[in-house]
Design an enzyme around this catalytic site. Sequence first.
Site, PDB file in Angstrom:
ATOM      1  N   TYR A   1       9.298  -4.248  -4.745  1.00 21.89           N
ATOM      2  CA  TYR A   1       9.228  -2.886  -5.297  1.00 21.89           C
ATOM      3  C   TYR A   1      10.464  -2.069  -4.883  1.00 21.89           C
ATOM      4  O   TYR A   1      10.646  -0.943  -5.336  1.00 21.89           O
ATOM      5  CB  TYR A   1       7.968  -2.142  -4.826  1.00 21.89           C
ATOM      6  CG  TYR A   1       6.652  -2.750  -5.266  1.00 21.89           C
ATOM      7  CD1 TYR A   1       6.595  -3.791  -6.190  1.00 21.89           C
ATOM      8  CD2 TYR A   1       5.448  -2.283  -4.756  1.00 21.89           C
ATOM      9  CE1 TYR A   1       5.386  -4.348  -6.573  1.00 21.89           C
ATOM     10  CE2 TYR A   1       4.230  -2.831  -5.144  1.00 21.89           C
ATOM     11  CZ  TYR A   1       4.214  -3.872  -6.047  1.00 21.89           C
ATOM     12  OH  TYR A   1       3.010  -4.424  -6.420  1.00 21.89           O
TER      13      TYR A   1
ATOM     14  N   LEU B   1      -6.766   0.628 -13.390  1.00 16.53           N
ATOM     15  CA  LEU B   1      -7.087   1.573 -14.478  1.00 16.53           C
ATOM     16  C   LEU B   1      -6.424   1.132 -15.778  1.00 16.53           C
ATOM     17  O   LEU B   1      -6.277   1.920 -16.707  1.00 16.53           O
ATOM     18  CB  LEU B   1      -6.606   2.986 -14.100  1.00 16.53           C
ATOM     19  CG  LEU B   1      -7.292   3.644 -12.906  1.00 16.53           C
ATOM     20  CD1 LEU B   1      -6.601   4.965 -12.554  1.00 16.53           C
ATOM     21  CD2 LEU B   1      -8.772   3.885 -13.191  1.00 16.53           C
TER      22      LEU B   1
END
Length: 285
Positions: A48, A188
């Site tokens: 990341y 989500l």
Amino acid sequence: MQSLTLSNGRPIPQLGYGVYTMTSEEVERCLPEAIAAGYTHIDTANAYFNEVAVGRAIRESGARREDLFVTTKLFPQSYPYEQCGPDIDASLERLGLGYVDLMLFHQPYGDYVSGWRAMEEAVRAGKARAIGLSNFPLHKVDQILEVATIKPSVFQVEINPYWNQHEYKAALASRGLEGAVFEGWYPLGHGDKGLLAEPLFQELAEKHRKTPAQVVLRWHLQEGNVVFPTTRSAEHLRENLDVFDFELTADEMARVNALPQRPYYVVPEDAPDFVLTHNDYSKQA
Ligand code: NAD
């Protein structure tokens, strides 16, 4: 904060904050806010490119290290045994937090079998409190289990109402990993508006006076998943934490679990280009 218990006996907060796709600048702006709002679990990775910023934001937050649960992950370039120990140390140095609560192999490619020994050494040296696997299909988990003296205790895979991973969980339980903890990425739907607009979540949100996102997060908690939705919004940060004051009924859980199943992302058998080209993690601000 509600926690599960890892096989090492330590608690893992069930709801956390993920920093995938966040720049270092965004991490430094949003992570202190998340910690102040009550998040104690942070999920990052060397790939990341924000471990330095994560560590700095945590150190400056004033939170006690022992009150936080911090995970990082290694990309396949780090797996060969000779490389793995030094790369674990490099992640720890970038984070500057002394140890990580969880270290994962991020992608199921390369020499993960030899690298697992270095992961076990990191546990014995107190550098990683727990170790686990991300995105590993069962046949590759089996290769690790054949050599492991410390079994993976956490499996981080795609989990959401469209891909509930019931079969994967059952298959690992049948391999003697009943105590394994499952972490869900894309909890989500990774920004898929279709998931939150699903009529069932609209209906349950109205009934429980919550938002569709809160209903989905509540489903995760009751499924026993650990999740760390990403958000850059202060409002969503708070909304996502506010899921401990209601409960879905058994019938509502069954209705969610009856939704048609398909993953957003199919993990390929062989390394895709984005895995092969990632490498210089030292370049972080
Ligand atoms: P996610 O399902 O958390 O989706 C994030 C999206 O949801 C963002 O667009 C955000 O704005 C939106 N969102 C957040 N809260 C919301 C709310 N309350 N209402 C409406 N929208 C909301 O997907 P993700 O960010 O890809 O995954 C979460 C974390 O999982 C990552 O940060 C990372 O830590 C981890 N992850 C791991 C892997 C892996 O391969 N191991 C892969 C992807 C993600």
